[in-house]
Design a protein around this motif. Structure first.
Motif, short mmCIF file in Angstrom:
data_model
loop_
_atom_site.label_atom_id
_atom_site.label_comp_id
_atom_site.label_asym_id
_atom_site.label_seq_id
_atom_site.Cartn_x
_atom_site.Cartn_y
_atom_site.Cartn_z
N GLN A 215 6.96 5.02 -2.66
CA GLN A 215 7.46 4.21 -1.52
C GLN A 215 7.29 5.08 -0.29
O GLN A 215 7.17 6.05 -0.25
N GLY A 216 7.19 4.13 0.78
CA GLY A 216 6.99 4.59 2.00
C GLY A 216 5.49 5.06 2.60
O GLY A 216 5.14 5.67 3.55
N ARG A 217 4.70 4.69 1.80
CA ARG A 217 3.40 4.97 1.88
C ARG A 217 2.50 3.63 2.20
O ARG A 217 1.22 3.65 2.08
N GLY A 218 3.17 2.45 2.41
CA GLY A 218 2.27 1.48 2.60
C GLY A 218 1.50 0.79 1.45
O GLY A 218 0.90 -0.26 1.48
N LEU A 219 2.09 0.95 0.25
CA LEU A 219 1.68 0.32 -0.75
C LEU A 219 2.10 -0.96 -1.36
O LEU A 219 1.49 -1.78 -1.80
N ALA A 220 3.46 -1.49 -0.58
CA ALA A 220 3.88 -2.70 -0.92
C ALA A 220 2.95 -3.53 -0.03
O ALA A 220 2.76 -4.84 -0.52
N THR A 221 2.63 -3.26 1.14
CA THR A 221 1.67 -4.06 1.95
C THR A 221 0.21 -4.14 1.20
O THR A 221 -0.13 -5.21 1.57
N GLU A 222 -0.23 -3.04 0.76
CA GLU A 222 -1.37 -3.14 0.04
C GLU A 222 -1.31 -4.02 -0.97
O GLU A 222 -2.38 -4.84 -1.58
N LEU A 223 -0.26 -4.12 -2.03
CA LEU A 223 -0.01 -4.78 -3.21
C LEU A 223 0.09 -6.53 -2.69
O LEU A 223 -0.54 -7.50 -2.97
N ALA A 224 0.78 -6.75 -1.48
CA ALA A 224 0.94 -8.05 -1.01
C ALA A 224 -0.22 -8.55 -0.61
O ALA A 224 -0.62 -9.84 -0.99
N ARG A 225 -1.01 -7.73 0.09
CA ARG A 225 -2.56 -8.23 0.58
C ARG A 225 -3.38 -8.72 -0.57
O ARG A 225 -4.16 -9.55 -0.57
N GLU A 226 -3.35 -7.85 -1.69
CA GLU A 226 -4.21 -8.20 -2.80
C GLU A 226 -3.66 -9.08 -3.52
O GLU A 226 -4.43 -9.95 -4.10
N GLY A 227 -2.48 -9.47 -3.54
CA GLY A 227 -1.96 -10.65 -4.08
C GLY A 227 -2.35 -11.99 -3.29
O GLY A 227 -2.58 -12.98 -4.02
N LEU A 228 -2.47 -11.88 -2.18
CA LEU A 228 -2.95 -13.12 -1.25
C LEU A 228 -4.45 -13.30 -1.61
O LEU A 228 -4.86 -14.37 -1.81
N ALA A 229 -5.03 -12.20 -1.75
CA ALA A 229 -6.34 -12.18 -2.22
C ALA A 229 -6.59 -13.04 -3.52
O ALA A 229 -7.77 -13.70 -3.58
N ILE A 230 -5.81 -12.34 -4.42
CA ILE A 230 -6.04 -13.06 -5.76
C ILE A 230 -5.66 -14.53 -5.75
O ILE A 230 -6.38 -15.29 -6.32
N ALA A 231 -4.82 -14.94 -4.89
CA ALA A 231 -4.49 -16.37 -5.19
C ALA A 231 -5.28 -17.15 -4.49
O ALA A 231 -5.74 -18.41 -4.87
N SER A 232 -6.02 -16.52 -3.49
CA SER A 232 -7.07 -17.15 -2.79
C SER A 232 -8.47 -17.45 -3.67
O SER A 232 -8.91 -18.48 -3.79
N GLU A 233 -8.65 -16.33 -4.35
CA GLU A 233 -9.70 -16.17 -5.37
C GLU A 233 -9.35 -17.47 -6.39
O GLU A 233 -10.32 -17.86 -7.12
N MET A 234 -8.08 -17.52 -6.90
CA MET A 234 -7.81 -18.46 -7.79
C MET A 234 -7.87 -19.97 -7.46
O MET A 234 -8.02 -20.77 -8.14
N GLY A 235 -7.93 -20.24 -6.08
CA GLY A 235 -8.30 -21.51 -5.40
C GLY A 235 -6.98 -22.31 -5.59
O GLY A 235 -6.93 -23.62 -5.69
N VAL A 236 -5.75 -21.66 -5.54
CA VAL A 236 -4.36 -22.44 -5.42
C VAL A 236 -4.42 -22.66 -3.85
O VAL A 236 -4.89 -22.35 -3.07
N HIS A 237 -3.42 -23.75 -3.85
CA HIS A 237 -3.23 -24.44 -2.52
C HIS A 237 -2.04 -23.57 -1.60
O HIS A 237 -2.54 -23.47 -0.45
#
Length: 188
Positions: A110-132
């Motif tokens: 915690q406190g190292r920006g990993l939550a932000t990194e996870l959230a960004r990757e979550g957005l990238a995954i959702a985009s790749e999945m092609g959801v709305h």
């Protein structure tokens, strides 16, 4: 029809993290996060014991990805695909069109920006999945989470007043953030 997590290539790599679908060998590492009541103040569920966690783990394995940093378990990214709300006549087109994101980071990381990194990757995954649409929600007091949502460019769409009952017996305000994948693609 959008893709599912099963349709994507694994593992995935971010700047520091390797993400993949859960394996049985991840159970002890996951229990370190899930079994820590203090760390799970804002999560949906705190497990009474390891047996309760183990009984539920299979159901969550479909949406919870594990994240490792230099071979050490660092956290979990939930990418839960759901049907978007729709009227009955168009319900087939809404199937699987919504992803709900959530994340938990191991105490040591915690406190190292990993939550932000996870959230960004979550957005990238959702985009790749092609959801709305992609959503994430939290109690308003969980400022760490809603700041991450803002940092990754999600839009605050609702602030509900005392609609969320916490396990401590008190009602809390809730926040929902969202992004459309068309917006995510336009940014990248």
């Amino acid at each position: 029809m959008p893709k599912t997590l099963d349709d994507l290539a694994w593992p995935r790599h971010t700047e520091r993290l390797t993400l993949r679908k859960q394996e049985p060998a991840d159970a002890d590492a996951l229990w370190e996060i899930e079994g820590d009541a203090a760390q799970n103040r804002w999560t949906t569920r705190v497990y009474e014991d390891r047996a309760a966690f183990d009984a539920d783990r299979g159901a969550r394995a479909a949406s919870d990805l594990v994240a490792y940093w230099d071979g050490r378990f660092a956290g979990v990214l939930m990418v839960a695909q759901k049907d978007a709300w729709s009227q009955a006549e168009v319900s087939e087109q809404a199937k699987g069109q919504l992803v709900e994101l959530g994340w938990r980071v191991a105490t040591w990381a915690q406190g190292r920006g990993l939550a932000t990194e996870l959230a960004r990757e979550g957005l990238a995954i959702a985009s790749e999945m092609g959801v709305h649409r992609v959503e994430a929600s939290c109690f308003i007091e969980n400022a760490v989470s809603w700041r991450v949502m803002e940092k990754v460019g999600m839009r605050r769409e609702s602030h509900t007043v005392k609609e969320s009952l916490h396990r401590d017996g008190t009602w809390h305000d809730g926040l929902t953030y969202a992004a459309l994948t068309e917006e995510l693609r336009a940014r990248s």
